[in-house]
Scaffold this motif. Structure first.
Motif, mmCIF file in Angstrom:
data_model
loop_
_atom_site.group_PDB
_atom_site.id
_atom_site.type_symbol
_atom_site.label_atom_id
_atom_site.label_comp_id
_atom_site.label_asym_id
_atom_site.label_seq_id
_atom_site.Cartn_x
_atom_site.Cartn_y
_atom_site.Cartn_z
ATOM 1 N N LEU A 254 6.491 58.997 8.328
ATOM 2 C CA LEU A 254 5.965 59.218 9.671
ATOM 3 C C LEU A 254 6.337 60.600 10.180
ATOM 4 N N SER A 255 5.618 61.048 11.190
ATOM 5 C CA SER A 255 5.955 62.318 11.828
ATOM 6 C C SER A 255 7.270 62.177 12.590
ATOM 7 N N LEU A 256 7.916 63.301 12.815
ATOM 8 C CA LEU A 256 9.184 63.283 13.546
ATOM 9 C C LEU A 256 8.990 62.704 14.949
ATOM 10 N N GLN A 257 7.878 63.012 15.564
ATOM 11 C CA GLN A 257 7.599 62.487 16.906
ATOM 12 C C GLN A 257 7.492 60.967 16.888
ATOM 13 N N GLU A 258 6.801 60.424 15.875
ATOM 14 C CA GLU A 258 6.646 58.981 15.775
ATOM 15 C C GLU A 258 7.976 58.293 15.444
ATOM 16 N N VAL A 259 8.770 58.906 14.571
ATOM 17 C CA VAL A 259 10.096 58.366 14.244
ATOM 18 C C VAL A 259 10.967 58.306 15.497
ATOM 19 N N THR A 260 10.933 59.370 16.281
ATOM 20 C CA THR A 260 11.707 59.416 17.516
ATOM 21 C C THR A 260 11.290 58.288 18.460
ATOM 22 N N ARG A 261 9.984 58.042 18.551
ATOM 23 C CA ARG A 261 9.482 56.975 19.420
ATOM 24 C C ARG A 261 9.957 55.607 18.941
ATOM 25 N N ARG A 262 9.935 55.388 17.625
ATOM 26 C CA ARG A 262 10.381 54.094 17.059
ATOM 27 C C ARG A 262 11.886 53.902 17.296
ATOM 28 N N ILE A 263 12.649 54.955 17.122
ATOM 29 C CA ILE A 263 14.098 54.851 17.304
ATOM 30 C C ILE A 263 14.434 54.576 18.770
ATOM 31 N N GLU A 264 13.726 55.211 19.679
ATOM 32 C CA GLU A 264 13.964 54.960 21.104
ATOM 33 C C GLU A 264 13.699 53.495 21.452
ATOM 34 N N LYS A 265 12.667 52.931 20.860
ATOM 35 C CA LYS A 265 12.348 51.522 21.082
ATOM 36 C C LYS A 265 13.473 50.616 20.563
ATOM 37 N N ILE A 266 13.988 50.945 19.381
ATOM 38 C CA ILE A 266 15.085 50.155 18.792
ATOM 39 C C ILE A 266 16.343 50.262 19.645
ATOM 40 N N GLU A 267 16.624 51.461 20.134
ATOM 41 C CA GLU A 267 17.810 51.669 20.989
ATOM 42 C C GLU A 267 17.727 50.805 22.245
ATOM 43 N N LYS A 268 16.555 50.753 22.854
ATOM 44 C CA LYS A 268 16.381 49.932 24.059
ATOM 45 C C LYS A 268 16.572 48.451 23.744
ATOM 46 N N MET A 269 16.032 48.017 22.592
ATOM 47 C CA MET A 269 16.195 46.624 22.181
ATOM 48 C C MET A 269 17.669 46.285 21.972
ATOM 49 N N LEU A 270 18.400 47.174 21.303
ATOM 50 C CA LEU A 270 19.829 46.952 21.046
ATOM 51 C C LEU A 270 20.626 46.874 22.340
ATOM 52 N N LYS A 271 20.261 47.692 23.300
ATOM 53 C CA LYS A 271 20.982 47.709 24.574
ATOM 54 C C LYS A 271 20.712 46.448 25.378
ATOM 55 N N HIS A 272 19.457 46.061 25.513
ATOM 56 C CA HIS A 272 19.101 44.919 26.349
ATOM 57 C C HIS A 272 19.459 43.580 25.705
ATOM 58 N N ARG A 273 19.303 43.491 24.399
ATOM 59 C CA ARG A 273 19.545 42.206 23.723
ATOM 60 C C ARG A 273 21.004 42.001 23.316
ATOM 61 N N PHE A 274 21.649 43.084 22.882
ATOM 62 C CA PHE A 274 23.005 42.942 22.343
ATOM 63 C C PHE A 274 24.072 43.698 23.135
ATOM 64 N N GLY A 275 23.683 44.452 24.149
ATOM 65 C CA GLY A 275 24.661 45.191 24.946
ATOM 66 C C GLY A 275 25.235 46.398 24.244
ATOM 67 N N ILE A 276 24.510 46.958 23.281
ATOM 68 C CA ILE A 276 24.966 48.164 22.577
ATOM 69 C C ILE A 276 24.799 49.363 23.513
ATOM 70 N N SER A 277 25.889 49.994 23.896
ATOM 71 C CA SER A 277 25.836 51.091 24.864
ATOM 72 C C SER A 277 25.221 52.354 24.276
#
Length: 298
Positions: A254-277
């Motif tokens: 994937l493009s760097l822009q798309e990878v960044t978007r996917r990672i941001e989504k995962i970070e939000k999921m980790l924070k809201h679901r598991f409390g990962i700061s």
């Protein structure tokens, strides 16, 4: 908001320190005059409170200092170190009191019980007030909880001292004095062990007990275009902030822009679901490296 919280907690700790310092001096004098081991034990507990609260106050202040280029995490673990130290001291005090109590148990000494009851009541009032001051902060802060445990132990000690003093006054049962000290010491050891375990776990960077590594890995792997998650590390900086670090294998280049978007989504999921700061995710594509979830696991 965070700075304000630290100021409030620090001010309450300072009040508790002054109250317990006064109580310690009074109970030492009273214990010597009355000849009560239980009262001297209570005074020793209160002296440990003064030390514990002072250490907690310093650590609480340090933890609010901003990060620098040299201390990139700041002093966030100062409170964890203070919690471990204070809990360890409580265990040592408990062991010492058990020894002294057994010595006194086989050689009971007459006790001036009026002093015991009066100063025991004073201890209940002072320590009870200190507990009330710190109760809210103790629920979300390991360092304050260690100081809170000291105070709770002393409140129970004082209640037991009053009850023992009454028994000695009415029935002249002097062996109850060291028996109370043993009971208090056992409680202090029991209450402190879990705090030692938890604070040691933070310092050793163990995964928090309320998090399941495999559940987190499965949740990440279910995200679109994620082929594999490996070299996963989860740890706590203090009792509030959880960090995660891992490598992510992507199925497509994937493009760097798309990878960044996917990672941001995962970070939000980790924070809201598991409390990962804070999550640090390293994206990879067709990299030839070990794919173990935990690096080095057998």
């Amino acid at each position: 908001m965070g700075v304000h919280h630290h100021k409030i907690g620090g001010g309450k700790l300072l009040i508790a320190i002054v109250l317990n310092l006064i109580l310690t001096v009074v109970q030492i004098v009273g214990g010597i005059i009355s000849g009560s081991l239980a009262l001297l034990s209570d005074a020793l507990h209160n002296f440990s409170d003064v030390s514990a609260l002072t250490i907690s106050h310093v650590a609480h202040t340090l933890s609010s200092k901003k990060a620098t280029v040299k201390e990139t995490f700041g002093y966030k673990r100062a409170e964890i170190i203070a919690a471990l130290f204070n809990a360890s001291v409580l265990i040592a005090i408990g062991i010492y009191l058990i020894y002294e109590s057994f010595v006194r148990f086989y050689d009971p000494q007459p006790v001036v019980s009026v002093w015991v009851v009066g100063l025991g009541m004073l201890g209940v009032i002072v320590n009870g007030g200190s507990i009330w001051l710190l109760e809210a902060e103790a629920k979300g802060n390991m360092n304050i909880r260690a100081a809170y445990l000291h105070l709770l132990g002393d409140t129970l000690t004082s209640v037991a001292v009053v009850a023992g003093g009454a028994a000695m006054y009415f029935w002249h049962i002097y062996w109850i004095d060291p028996l109370i000290s043993i009971a208090i010491a056992l409680y202090l050891i029991y209450a402190s062990l879990s705090l030692v375990k938890e604070s040691t776990g933070v310092l050793m960077e163990f995964v928090p007990e309320d998090l399941d590594v495999e559940e987190i890995a499965e949740a990440v792997a279910r995200e679109p275009d994620i082929k594999n998650i490996h070299h996963l590390h989860i740890w706590r900086i203090n009792d509030r902030e959880v960090f995660l670090q891992a490598h992510l294998d992507f199925e497509q280049n994937l493009s760097l822009q798309e990878v960044t978007r996917r990672i941001e989504k995962i970070e939000k999921m980790l924070k809201h679901r598991f409390g990962i700061s804070h999550a640090v995710l390293q994206p990879e594509f067709m990299r030839d490296d070990e794919k173990d979830l935990i690096k080095g696991e057998s």
